[in-house]
Design a protein around this motif. Sequence first.
Motif, PDB file in Angstrom:
ATOM      1  N   LEU A  40       0.822  -1.215   0.000  1.00  0.00           N
ATOM      2  CA  LEU A  40       0.000   0.000   0.000  1.00  0.00           C
ATOM      3  C   LEU A  40       0.857   1.267   0.000  1.00  0.00           C
ATOM      4  CD1 LEU A  40      -2.623  -1.072   2.707  1.00  0.00           C
ATOM      5  CD2 LEU A  40      -3.058  -0.874   0.252  1.00  0.00           C
TER       6      LEU A  40
ATOM      7  N   GLY B 138      -6.757  -0.896   4.101  1.00  0.00           N
ATOM      8  CA  GLY B 138      -7.246  -0.296   2.848  1.00  0.00           C
ATOM      9  C   GLY B 138      -8.546   0.465   3.070  1.00  0.00           C
TER      10      GLY B 138
ATOM     11  N   ALA C 195      -4.734  -6.050   4.723  1.00  0.00           N
ATOM     12  CA  ALA C 195      -4.829  -5.145   3.571  1.00  0.00           C
ATOM     13  C   ALA C 195      -6.234  -4.575   3.458  1.00  0.00           C
ATOM     14  CB  ALA C 195      -4.439  -5.888   2.300  1.00  0.00           C
TER      15      ALA C 195
ATOM     16  N   LYS D 242      -9.412   4.354   2.590  1.00  0.00           N
ATOM     17  CA  LYS D 242     -10.435   4.701   1.613  1.00  0.00           C
ATOM     18  C   LYS D 242     -11.475   5.660   2.190  1.00  0.00           C
ATOM     19  CE  LYS D 242     -11.674   1.134  -0.881  1.00  0.00           C
ATOM     20  NZ  LYS D 242     -12.419  -0.145  -0.937  1.00  0.00           N
TER      21      LYS D 242
ATOM     22  N   ARG E  93       0.001   4.498  -1.982  1.00  0.00           N
ATOM     23  CA  ARG E  93      -1.208   5.195  -1.511  1.00  0.00           C
ATOM     24  C   ARG E  93      -0.934   5.910  -0.189  1.00  0.00           C
ATOM     25  NH1 ARG E  93      -5.979   1.024  -1.426  1.00  0.00           N
ATOM     26  NH2 ARG E  93      -7.199   2.612  -0.324  1.00  0.00           N
TER      27      ARG E  93
END
Lengths: 146, 646
Positions: B500, B535, B531, B539, B503
Motif C-alpha cells: 500500500l 485499505g 490489507a 479509503k 497510496r
Amino acid sequence: MNKLKILLVDDDEDDRQFFADALEGIALNTELRQLENGKSCMEYLLQETDNPPDLVFLDLNMPIMNGFECLEAIRRTPHLKDLLVAIYSTSSAERDIEETFEKGANIYIKKPSSFSELKKSLKQVVKMNWAYHLNDFKKENFLLKI
Amino acid sequence: MTRITSDSFFKNIVDGSNDALVFVCPNAENSKDINHYVITYANKKAESLFGNTKESIQNKIIKELPKFFEFGELLNHLNSAIKSKKQEAFNFVQKVGHKNLNMHFKIESHDTGLLLSITEAKVYYVVDKESNLPEGDLKARINELEISNLFSYRVLDSYDSIVSYLKPIFDDNKVISDFRIDYINNRIDDITKEEPEYIIGKTLYEYYPKNLENGVFEILKKCYYSGDNQDYVKEFFFNKQPYWLSNKAVKMNDGIILFSKDITQEKKNKEQLFIQNRLLLEAEHVANIGSFRWNLGKEEIKYSENLYHMFGFEPKELDSKYDRLLAFVHPNDIEKVKNSFHESRISKAKTDLVFRIYTKSNDLKYMNTIGECYQKGGNWYMVGVIRDVTKQIEAESKLQAKNAELKRTNSDLEAFNRVASHDLQEPLRKIQMFVSRLNEEEKDTMSLRSQGYLEKVKSSSNRMRNLINNLLSYSKVDEVEEQPKRIDLNDVLTNVLDDLGERIDVMDADITSDALPVVNGVQFQLEQLFANLIGNSLKYVHQETKSKIQIKSKVVSHEELPPELLSFGGGYVKLQFIDNGIGFEKKYQEKIFEIFQRLHGKTEFSGTGLGLSICKKIVQSHNGIIQAKGELNKGAEFTVYLPTLI
C-alpha cells in the motif's frame, strides 16, 4: 541470423490477433504460425519434423483437443520432448499452473489485460535465456512475472 | 398356660395340614428281625398321596401301599433310626403315582416310639416300637400318642406355618368380643422373636389390637359362627416390619385353628416383578419399542403390551401367531422378513432387520427388529425388540435429500466459480485489452468526449475485475489447502504496508502499530485481512483531515473475552484497527460484514462491498471473531480476536 519460429495455438481469434500485433510491435526477428487447437498443433508438429518451431505458445481452454492434452501428446512424442512450450492462458488458477508444470511445460504466461503488458511479456519470453531458465528450473520460476 | 389336649384338636391339625402324616410300626421287636412296617395311622394327606379312594391305607404294611414302590432304601433308614434311637434326616425321591416327589424325611426318636418327619413333602412317620399288637391295643396306643403333649408339640413345631388356637370370649350379651390365644406354636418366634409362652393367654386385642379393626376379627367371627373355613391374606407389622401372612381359619369345636404362612418374600418378589413389568411397559411406551418372546419350535409368539399398540391394536386383540404378524408386513418386505426369521430359526443366529408394516389403521411404519436366540430347558427361544424407526428413517431420507441438494448447490457454486474465474474474466480481459489498445494507439485521434467515454469504459472494467477477484477470493477462503503455520503478524503488516506504500505516501497517512504477536494461520489470508482493514481506513477518510490509523495488540484475559468465545477455551489475542475516518452509524455494526453490503454510494467511494465479508470469513476460518464499532464522522474501529499459539 535465422528467424525465431513461433507457433501459437489458441482458438480465440482476437487473442491471436493481439498476439500477432504485439509480436510485430516489439519488432523482433520472428516468424509466427497460428493454429486453432491441440489437434491441428499435433498434426503440424508430426508433419514438420524437419522444420520444428523454436517455441510453442499453448492456450489451455480449446475445443477438440485442449492445451493439457496437447502438452501431454507433445511430451509423449520422443522428438518433441525437449520442445519449448509456453502455456498462454487466461486462467490463474493454482490448479492449472500446477498441472501444466507437472506435465512438463516450460513457462506459464497469464494472458494480460493490457496491450502494453502483453508486449512486455512476449518480449521477455522471446528474448529469454532458455539455457539459463531451464538449468535451474523450479516451480517458483514457472509463472512468468512481469 | 393352657395346654391343648383335645383329641379333635390334634386330628384337625393333622388332617387340615398340607403334610402327610403316617404312623408305622415295625413287625418285630428286634431290629434284626424287622422286615416290614405297619401303618397304624395316616392323615388325609397321606391317604391321598399313598393310597387310593377305595380303602384306607391304615393297617397296611408300607410296601403294600398302592402308590408306594421303592421300599428298600426307606426300610434301611427306618431300621437304622430304630436301632440308634437318634434323629435321622435324608432326602428321598419317591415315585408317587406318575410323579417323582422329592421328599425330605426326618426320623425322630419318640417317647413311645420314633417320630419321623419329612419336611419337603411334610410326611411324618411315627413309629412305635411295639409290634404285633392286637388292633384294639394299637388304637389305644395311638390315642395315647395323640393326646401326648410332647407329640402334639413336636408335630406342631415342625410345621412350617404359624399355628394358633383361638377361643372366643363372649360379652354379657353372648356376643364374641375378642378371642383368646390358647395356643401358638414356636414358628411365631421366626417373625416376632417372641416365645410362644409370652403370647399364649393373651387376647387378640391385647396382642395385636389392630386385628379388631383390620377385618380379621370379623373373619374369625364368621368362621366361628358359620363353621366354614376362611382364607385371607393380610399385612401385619411386627417390630415395625411389614409381614404378609396367608391365613386359613378352621372352626374346631369351641375354637378356631389358625394356620398363618409368612408370604412376605413371595409378596415382595411379586411386587418387584409387578413394578419391573410396569417399568418395562412404560419404558417400551416411551422408547416406542415393543418386545417379544418366541418359542422357535412353535408358531405362537408372546408380545409385550406396547407391541400391540405399535401395530395399532389393543393388547391381546390380535392373535399372536407368527403368520398373523406376517400379514401386516409390507408385501415387498415379506420375503426379507420370512428369510431372516427362517434363518434364525435354523441357525439360531441374531436377527436384525428393518421392514415396513401397515398398522391396523393402514399407516405405513418402519420397524427395526433385533432378536437373539437362547436355549432353555431344551427349547430354543428368540427374544427381541421391535422398534418404530419411522421417524428416524424419514429424517434420514430428508437428510439425504438435503445432502443431495447441498451437493447440487455446491456443484452449482463450483460451476459459478468456474464461470466467474474463467468465462467472465475472458470477455472482460478482452474489453480491457481493446481499451488499452485504443488508449495506446488511437487516443490522439479521438475527440475529448470519446476519450472521456474511453476512461469510463476503463474504470468500469477495472471495477468489474476487482469485483470478480473479490468474489473469487471470498468463495475461496474455505478452500485453502495450505496448512496453517506460525505467522508473525509483524511480517504480515510490513508486507501489506509495502503493497500500500504508494497510496500511504500520496495520502501522507499516519500509521502506527504495537508490536504484533505470532499466530497460527495462513499467510496470504492474514495479509488480505490486514490489507482490507487498512485499505478501508485509507479509503473512507475525511477530505480535510490527515488520515491516522492505529493498530493495537493485546493478549486478553478470560474475563475480557466476548461471550461467543467463552465456550472455546484457550487464550486469545485482540487486535484493534482504529482510524479517524468517516466511520459509520452504530446500526450498521453487524450489517457491515454482510456480503455486498455497501454503506456508501459507488460514486463517493470505490469498493465492491465484499472487503469486510472476506475479512469476516478469514477471521472465522482462523477460529476467531471480528467486530466493528463506528461513530459517524469520528472514525471506525475493527477488533479481531485470534487464538493465541498453544
